[in-house]
Design a protein around this motif. Sequence first.
Motif, PDB file in Angstrom:
ATOM      1  N   ALA A  77      -6.650  -8.006  -2.052  1.00  0.00           N
ATOM      2  CA  ALA A  77      -6.089  -7.145  -3.076  1.00  0.00           C
ATOM      3  C   ALA A  77      -5.333  -5.776  -2.573  1.00  0.00           C
ATOM      4  O   ALA A  77      -4.288  -5.271  -3.206  1.00  0.00           O
ATOM      5  CB  ALA A  77      -7.304  -6.564  -3.791  1.00  0.00           C
ATOM      6  N   SER A  78      -5.508  -5.546  -1.380  1.00  0.00           N
ATOM      7  CA  SER A  78      -4.936  -4.363  -0.553  1.00  0.00           C
ATOM      8  C   SER A  78      -3.369  -4.704  -0.490  1.00  0.00           C
ATOM      9  O   SER A  78      -2.647  -3.721  -0.237  1.00  0.00           O
ATOM     10  CB  SER A  78      -5.514  -4.025   0.773  1.00  0.00           C
ATOM     11  OG  SER A  78      -5.233  -5.235   1.682  1.00  0.00           O
ATOM     12  N   ALA A  79      -2.985  -5.886  -0.592  1.00  0.00           N
ATOM     13  CA  ALA A  79      -1.609  -6.525  -0.379  1.00  0.00           C
ATOM     14  C   ALA A  79      -1.018  -5.875  -1.574  1.00  0.00           C
ATOM     15  O   ALA A  79       0.279  -5.393  -1.378  1.00  0.00           O
ATOM     16  CB  ALA A  79      -1.372  -7.879  -0.146  1.00  0.00           C
ATOM     17  N   LEU A  80      -1.463  -5.698  -2.855  1.00  0.00           N
ATOM     18  CA  LEU A  80      -0.677  -5.439  -3.843  1.00  0.00           C
ATOM     19  C   LEU A  80      -0.432  -3.924  -3.856  1.00  0.00           C
ATOM     20  O   LEU A  80       0.750  -3.406  -4.180  1.00  0.00           O
ATOM     21  CB  LEU A  80      -1.559  -5.727  -5.195  1.00  0.00           C
ATOM     22  CG  LEU A  80      -0.891  -5.275  -6.445  1.00  0.00           C
ATOM     23  CD1 LEU A  80       0.280  -6.100  -6.664  1.00  0.00           C
ATOM     24  CD2 LEU A  80      -1.969  -5.701  -7.519  1.00  0.00           C
ATOM     25  N   GLY A  81      -1.395  -3.156  -3.361  1.00  0.00           N
ATOM     26  CA  GLY A  81      -1.070  -1.765  -3.316  1.00  0.00           C
ATOM     27  C   GLY A  81      -0.194  -1.285  -1.999  1.00  0.00           C
ATOM     28  O   GLY A  81       0.747  -0.486  -2.347  1.00  0.00           O
ATOM     29  N   PHE A  82      -0.106  -2.001  -1.138  1.00  0.00           N
ATOM     30  CA  PHE A  82       0.841  -1.784  -0.034  1.00  0.00           C
ATOM     31  C   PHE A  82       1.975  -2.100  -0.497  1.00  0.00           C
ATOM     32  O   PHE A  82       3.203  -1.306  -0.078  1.00  0.00           O
ATOM     33  CB  PHE A  82       0.375  -2.257   1.319  1.00  0.00           C
ATOM     34  CG  PHE A  82      -0.689  -1.819   1.857  1.00  0.00           C
ATOM     35  CD1 PHE A  82      -0.174  -0.262   2.662  1.00  0.00           C
ATOM     36  CD2 PHE A  82      -1.944  -2.026   2.057  1.00  0.00           C
ATOM     37  CE1 PHE A  82      -1.252   0.175   3.305  1.00  0.00           C
ATOM     38  CE2 PHE A  82      -2.651  -1.138   2.812  1.00  0.00           C
ATOM     39  CZ  PHE A  82      -2.670  -0.100   3.496  1.00  0.00           C
ATOM     40  N   ALA A  83       2.339  -3.172  -1.420  1.00  0.00           N
ATOM     41  CA  ALA A  83       3.540  -3.661  -1.902  1.00  0.00           C
ATOM     42  C   ALA A  83       4.198  -2.625  -2.846  1.00  0.00           C
ATOM     43  O   ALA A  83       5.574  -2.217  -2.731  1.00  0.00           O
ATOM     44  CB  ALA A  83       3.620  -5.078  -2.513  1.00  0.00           C
ATOM     45  N   GLN A  84       3.399  -1.798  -3.551  1.00  0.00           N
ATOM     46  CA  GLN A  84       3.904  -0.615  -4.306  1.00  0.00           C
ATOM     47  C   GLN A  84       4.439   0.594  -3.397  1.00  0.00           C
ATOM     48  O   GLN A  84       5.360   1.153  -3.472  1.00  0.00           O
ATOM     49  CB  GLN A  84       2.916  -0.178  -5.207  1.00  0.00           C
ATOM     50  CG  GLN A  84       2.001  -1.185  -6.115  1.00  0.00           C
ATOM     51  CD  GLN A  84       3.181  -1.759  -7.233  1.00  0.00           C
ATOM     52  OE1 GLN A  84       3.959  -0.615  -7.572  1.00  0.00           O
ATOM     53  NE2 GLN A  84       3.120  -2.634  -7.781  1.00  0.00           N
ATOM     54  N   ALA A  85       3.442   0.647  -2.191  1.00  0.00           N
ATOM     55  CA  ALA A  85       3.897   1.680  -1.245  1.00  0.00           C
ATOM     56  C   ALA A  85       4.756   1.482  -0.559  1.00  0.00           C
ATOM     57  O   ALA A  85       6.019   2.281  -0.407  1.00  0.00           O
ATOM     58  CB  ALA A  85       2.704   1.940  -0.344  1.00  0.00           C
ATOM     59  N   TYR A  86       5.559  -0.016  -0.166  1.00  0.00           N
ATOM     60  CA  TYR A  86       6.648  -0.172   0.527  1.00  0.00           C
ATOM     61  C   TYR A  86       7.770   0.147  -0.503  1.00  0.00           C
ATOM     62  O   TYR A  86       9.041   0.176   0.045  1.00  0.00           O
ATOM     63  CB  TYR A  86       6.342  -1.490   1.205  1.00  0.00           C
ATOM     64  CG  TYR A  86       5.709  -1.548   2.327  1.00  0.00           C
ATOM     65  CD1 TYR A  86       6.043  -0.605   3.512  1.00  0.00           C
ATOM     66  CD2 TYR A  86       4.560  -2.545   2.526  1.00  0.00           C
ATOM     67  CE1 TYR A  86       5.032  -0.826   4.704  1.00  0.00           C
ATOM     68  CE2 TYR A  86       3.639  -2.461   3.533  1.00  0.00           C
ATOM     69  CZ  TYR A  86       3.989  -1.513   4.697  1.00  0.00           C
ATOM     70  OH  TYR A  86       3.097  -1.473   5.958  1.00  0.00           O
ATOM     71  N   GLY A  87       7.726  -0.490  -1.584  1.00  0.00           N
ATOM     72  CA  GLY A  87       8.605  -0.254  -2.527  1.00  0.00           C
ATOM     73  C   GLY A  87       9.140   1.273  -2.641  1.00  0.00           C
ATOM     74  O   GLY A  87      10.509   1.301  -3.079  1.00  0.00           O
ATOM     75  N   ARG A  88       8.453   1.951  -2.349  1.00  0.00           N
ATOM     76  CA  ARG A  88       8.631   3.471  -2.528  1.00  0.00           C
ATOM     77  C   ARG A  88       9.447   4.101  -1.259  1.00  0.00           C
ATOM     78  O   ARG A  88      10.296   4.816  -1.432  1.00  0.00           O
ATOM     79  CB  ARG A  88       7.536   4.440  -2.837  1.00  0.00           C
ATOM     80  CG  ARG A  88       7.159   4.397  -4.470  1.00  0.00           C
ATOM     81  CD  ARG A  88       5.860   5.409  -4.785  1.00  0.00           C
ATOM     82  NE  ARG A  88       4.823   5.260  -4.030  1.00  0.00           N
ATOM     83  CZ  ARG A  88       3.546   4.417  -4.372  1.00  0.00           C
ATOM     84  NH1 ARG A  88       3.611   3.961  -5.482  1.00  0.00           N
ATOM     85  NH2 ARG A  88       2.375   4.463  -3.621  1.00  0.00           N
ATOM     86  N   VAL A  89       8.933   3.453  -0.101  1.00  0.00           N
ATOM     87  CA  VAL A  89       9.528   3.987   1.151  1.00  0.00           C
ATOM     88  C   VAL A  89      10.952   3.410   1.530  1.00  0.00           C
ATOM     89  O   VAL A  89      11.223   3.599   2.507  1.00  0.00           O
ATOM     90  CB  VAL A  89       8.606   3.903   2.250  1.00  0.00           C
ATOM     91  CG1 VAL A  89       7.242   4.659   1.857  1.00  0.00           C
ATOM     92  CG2 VAL A  89       8.011   2.349   2.459  1.00  0.00           C
ATOM     93  N   ALA A  90      11.044   2.148   0.791  1.00  0.00           N
ATOM     94  CA  ALA A  90      12.383   1.218   1.170  1.00  0.00           C
ATOM     95  C   ALA A  90      13.651   2.336   0.999  1.00  0.00           C
ATOM     96  O   ALA A  90      14.786   1.713   1.942  1.00  0.00           O
ATOM     97  CB  ALA A  90      12.382   0.135   0.242  1.00  0.00           C
ATOM     98  N   THR A  91      13.548   3.143   0.234  1.00  0.00           N
ATOM     99  CA  THR A  91      14.870   3.941   0.354  1.00  0.00           C
ATOM    100  C   THR A  91      14.952   5.061   1.116  1.00  0.00           C
ATOM    101  O   THR A  91      15.696   6.177   0.822  1.00  0.00           O
ATOM    102  CB  THR A  91      15.319   4.186  -1.171  1.00  0.00           C
ATOM    103  OG1 THR A  91      14.226   4.636  -1.948  1.00  0.00           O
ATOM    104  CG2 THR A  91      15.560   3.083  -1.849  1.00  0.00           C
TER     105      THR A  91
END
Length: 230
Positions: A77-91
């Motif tokens: 379940a932690s993968a979903l939360g980190f996907a949201q975080a990586y989406g914010r830091v991608a730019t």
Amino acid sequence: MTENRTEQRAGHHAGPRRPATAVRTLSRARALPPWSLLAAGALTGALLGGGYGLARTPQYTATSYVVAVPTKGSDPASALGFAQAYGRVATQLAVLGDAQVWAGVPVRTLRRSVRTATSPDAPMVALTATSDRPEVAADMADAVSRALTAHAANTSDATQVTLRQFARATEPAEPSTASAAVTGLVGTGAGGLLGALALLVRPRRSGGERGRGGPAVPGPAPAADGRRQR
């Protein structure tokens, strides 16, 4: 002398007269058929919309996808939360600074042209790039995807999550912006709407203009109250 003074006073109280040009303009506006305003508005909107579509530079959009994968022994379940975080830091600059090397464009271009999107149900990040050249759009999307994956690999010991490329960006065959035909149709609709609004506020013909008859004759006065007659 008395008649001249009376005429002067009447002319003084009549107020300023409208200029002849304004009177002729109002008369022509009243004489136009109702459908002419709609047709003129629709035609003007079609010309402006079509011209805008032809003059605007077409833009192409390409999208690359990465997916967050939990490492062995971590909570899925932690993968979903980190996907949201990586989406914010991608730019952010830490990622775009590495991506500019592979994309061949400066950081400011990547920051202006790349957008990210995440899903609340799947640990996936979509990286979308827009450019006036299809190959550059695909290169920018793949470059940011590659830089983000490398950034996640450097922190995988702490996060217990890695990023893997799910789908590479492909060169778009058609522009993502609307064509001249579409912008022309939109302009036609907007122009027709403005023409309908102008039709509502158009000066209407007065009663004297609709019927060129003589002056109106007042009707008979209402009968006096019976009690007054008595």
